[in-house]
Design an enzyme around this catalytic site. Structure first.
Site, PDB file in Angstrom:
ATOM      1  N   GLU A   1      -6.466  -7.591  -1.135  1.00 28.98           N
ATOM      2  CA  GLU A   1      -6.965  -7.532   0.248  1.00 28.98           C
ATOM      3  C   GLU A   1      -8.420  -7.093   0.253  1.00 28.98           C
ATOM      4  O   GLU A   1      -8.809  -6.184  -0.478  1.00 28.98           O
ATOM      5  CB  GLU A   1      -6.190  -6.511   1.093  1.00 28.98           C
ATOM      6  CG  GLU A   1      -4.787  -6.869   1.482  1.00 28.98           C
ATOM      7  CD  GLU A   1      -4.187  -5.807   2.417  1.00 28.98           C
ATOM      8  OE1 GLU A   1      -4.975  -5.092   3.087  1.00 28.98           O
ATOM      9  OE2 GLU A   1      -2.956  -5.687   2.445  1.00 28.98           O
TER      10      GLU A   1
ATOM     11  N   GLU B   1       0.822  -1.216   0.000  1.00 25.86           N
ATOM     12  CA  GLU B   1       0.000   0.000   0.000  1.00 25.86           C
ATOM     13  C   GLU B   1       0.858   1.268   0.000  1.00 25.86           C
ATOM     14  O   GLU B   1       0.705   2.158   0.838  1.00 25.86           O
ATOM     15  CB  GLU B   1      -0.956  -0.005   1.197  1.00 25.86           C
ATOM     16  CG  GLU B   1      -1.995  -1.116   1.111  1.00 25.86           C
ATOM     17  CD  GLU B   1      -3.011  -1.084   2.250  1.00 25.86           C
ATOM     18  OE1 GLU B   1      -2.729  -0.422   3.279  1.00 25.86           O
ATOM     19  OE2 GLU B   1      -4.074  -1.713   2.125  1.00 25.86           O
TER      20      GLU B   1
END
Length: 672
Positions: free
Chosen positions: A314, A156
């Site tokens: 995710e 991320e």
């Protein structure tokens, strides 16, 4: 943009299924139970090593591989593939203690303290050197292992270090500006620095937008662009090293694509990914979370010009832990969310994380194995989903059909709206985009949410919602789209500034004024709680405009108030049948629905008897179609359809009942 390595095979034989696996959080006695439960649930891939740097490299150049060797061996013995991470999201405590200058610095010059994720400045060359050392060590030791099937760079990126205002970043920013503008005179012109007397005589005088004072919006926008480029440069450095050592393994990093301006400009990052991957989490207050799932998938799919399948890296099995109130998912919602992602183009369904943590900042974030263990609703649904995905193996590699509706989304426009003061500072970018997406989603139209530089050919309708910043090329191609017969819908606060964040003169919306045949002389933002009415019954709040419809027909006018009788929505029909619709008012969702119904031709649905609350999607190959039926209703839904239902194995001759809260996927041959 040129896409890279699109010919590389998908990393798993079927749809990828699993999640982040963090065995370092657990005693080794738990590991064997983990892999046994993974096999029971149908897991075929895990993401490994994301936060393991400090456990693998205990001091500079000193490595402890034993425990990691053991877990990789165990996964291989159980035929579980590995998405192996470079662990650079989590610098070790020893490294940060030796280099207190590594953590990023906020706009108020407060340096981050160790303890969170991504605690490093993207512009710092010394950090880059340490990061590439651990990347090389991991790649050389494990890159040739048979079950290591792809690389997961960091985690991320931008989620904790999207901007750094330190002196190192300031110097890098000045270099970035000098490469972009070449001369300080051109920078002054682009930024309009004569305002407030901020004219620069040297690049060396420029600083990042530090502090809380009002800053030049053009400076702030360029700093957003620079920050995205710096993080991309870090990704590319890790990628280049991985490709040097393992040229045949795909490399990616996980995006965080949603309905708000992103941490970095993912549309410009996408060409550098061998596989696009996304992290997506629904928000507890969201009244229609299933539409947010669809929106995210429609954006992910449209980040590539060939609309190739992507990986859901995710999402959550149930509640997350980082919202003010964290809603648990209702029975069946876990499965519906996952299958909806597949329906919108995902060839993988992964979660954060495999086993819910006992300790740490995310100890109450749901996992595939919850704190209560496998005898739970969550793990039973995880296992059911694993079985579903195995039965959906024929879907792998198929694609969502080309949409007839395109909606433009641009991070730079979102950043420009967010930076600096505006006539109404309660118009968050993304809300309008999602509102228009919802109207098409509710009636079952396929939608692409695409960056503005993508090709507009092939769409019947192009929607431009609150695209505040518009480049000349985008405006030109939008006009060509209408000239070729398309329907263009431009909403309020679009086309206001150019790519330098300078207002386009001559009347709003400057970039689209000519094609619309209408222009605005003044904005009339509404005050809190105020609403407006239009003479056809539509209504809304927040935004109105004083519009002149010089070369356009009026669809509806303001009724009452200071703009009584003025045009609110206009349409200009061009030679060749193209139409340009201007929606100057901030109309509400029912009004958007009515406009879409009245003015825009629907896309033929995969089934003709679609019901409210029954989400219908489709993927296809040259010879086959896969119709996804996701029932969000509290009662059964019956549809007319023929084919083979993949999840139950039943042959459907005429009608299919989709039970309340469940999903069905029908395989049928394409008509030729």
């Amino acid at each position: 943009m040129t896409l890279s390595h699109t010919d590389q095979p998908w990393p798993t034989a079927g749809i990828s299924f699993g999640g982040d696996y963090n065995p370092e959080q657990w005693d080794p006695s738990v590991w064997r139970e983990d892999v046994e439960l993974m096999r029971r649930a149908g897991v075929n891939m895990v993401s490994l090593g994301i936060f393991s740097w400090g456990l693998l490299e205990t001091a500079e150049g000193v490595y402890d591989w034993g425990w990691f060797d053991e877990i990789i061996n165990l996964l291989e013995q159980n035929d579980i593939s590995i998405d192996l991470a470079t662990p650079t999201a989590a610098p070790p405590s020893w490294l940060l203690a030796e280099h207190p200058e590594f953590p990023p610095v906020d706009h108020d010059m407060t340096r981050h303290w160790p303890g969170a994720r991504l605690g490093w400045c993207p512009s710092n060359p010394d950090f880059r050197r340490h990061a590439l050392r651990i990347v090389r060590a991991v790649a050389e030791r494990y890159g040739s292992r048979q079950h290591v099937v792809m690389w997961h760079v960091s985690n991320e990126l931008g989620g904790g270090n999207g901007h750094c205002y330190c002196d190192v970043s300031a110097a890098a920013f000045r270099g970035w500006l000098e490469r972009k503008y070449r001369t300080v005179e051109k920078l002054n012109e682009a930024w309009g620095t004569a305002f407030w007397g901020h004219y620069y005589r040297s690049f060396e005088h420029i600083l990042p937008p530090r502090g809380n004072d009002a800053k030049n919006p053009s400076l702030m926008l360029d700093f957003d662009r620079f920050s995205s480029d710096e993080l991309l440069d870090h990704y590319l450095a890790e990628r280049a090293l991985l490709k040097e050592i393992t040229p045949d393994l795909p490399v990616t990093t996980n995006f965080m694509v949603g309905a708000e301006p992103d941490a970095v400009d993912y549309a410009r990052w996408a060409p550098h990914m061998d596989i696009l991957a996304n992290d997506h989490y629904t928000r507890s207050p969201d009244p229609v979370p299933q539409q947010d799932v669809a929106f995210s998938g429609d954006r992910m799919r449209s980040l590539t010009t060939d609309r190739r399948p992507w990986l859901l890296m995710e999402h959550s099995t149930s509640a997350v832990n980082w919202q003010p109130r964290n809603r648990a998912k209702n029975p069946g919602e876990l499965i519906r969310d996952a299958i909806s992602h597949v329906a919108h183009g995902a060839d993988g369904v992964m979660y954060f994380q495999w086993r819910a943590s006992r300790a740490g900042a995310e100890q109450f974030h749901s996992g595939m194995v919850p704190h209560a263990g496998p005898d739970t609703k969550i793990f039973r649904e995880v296992s059911t989903l694993g079985a579903h995905l195995q039965r959906l193996a024929p879907v792998l590699g198929s694609r969502v059909p080309a949409a007839k509706v395109g909606i433009l989304f641009d991070n730079e426009a979102g950043w420009a709206v967010r930076r600096g003061v505006k006539p109404n500072n309660f118009l968050p970018y993304g809300a309008a985009v999602r509102a228009w997406h919802a109207a098409f989603w509710r009636r079952g139209d396929g939608v692409d949410v695409l960056p503005p530089w993508n090709d507009f050919a092939g769409y019947d309708t192009l929607v431009v919602p609150q695209l505040f910043l518009v480049a000349d090329d985008t405006a030109r191609r939008a006009e060509e789209f209408v000239t070729a017969g398309g329907t263009l819908v431009v909403t309020a606060f679009s086309g206001i500034v150019d790519e330098n964040d300078q207002v386009r003169l001559g009347g709003y919306p400057g970039a689209f004024r000519d094609v619309l045949g209408a222009w605005t002389e003044e904005f009339y933002p509404l005050q809190e709680g105020e609403t407006f009415q239009l003479d056809n019954g539509w209504s809304g709040r927040e935004w109105t405009e004083h519009v002149h419809a010089d070369e356009a027909d009026v669809v509806t006018r303001y009724q009452g108030g200071p703009l009584d009788g003025r045009p609110a929505v206009t349409v200009r029909t061009h030679p060749g049948g193209g139409r340009a619709i201007y929606v100057s008012a901030g109309i509400d969702s029912p009004s958007i629905d009515a406009l879409v119904t009245d003015l825009i031709e629907p896309t033929p649905p995969p089934v003709t008897d679609k019901l409210p609350g029954l989400e219908v999607g489709m993927r296809e190959t040259d010879t086959d179609e896969f119709v996804f039926l996701i029932n969000h209703r509290a009662d059964d839904a019956k549809v007319s359809i023929r084919g083979s239902e993949l999840l139950t194995g039943l042959t459907i001759d005429n009608a299919l009942v989709v039970p309340a809260g469940e999903v069905r996927v029908v395989h049928r041959r394409r008509e030729v």
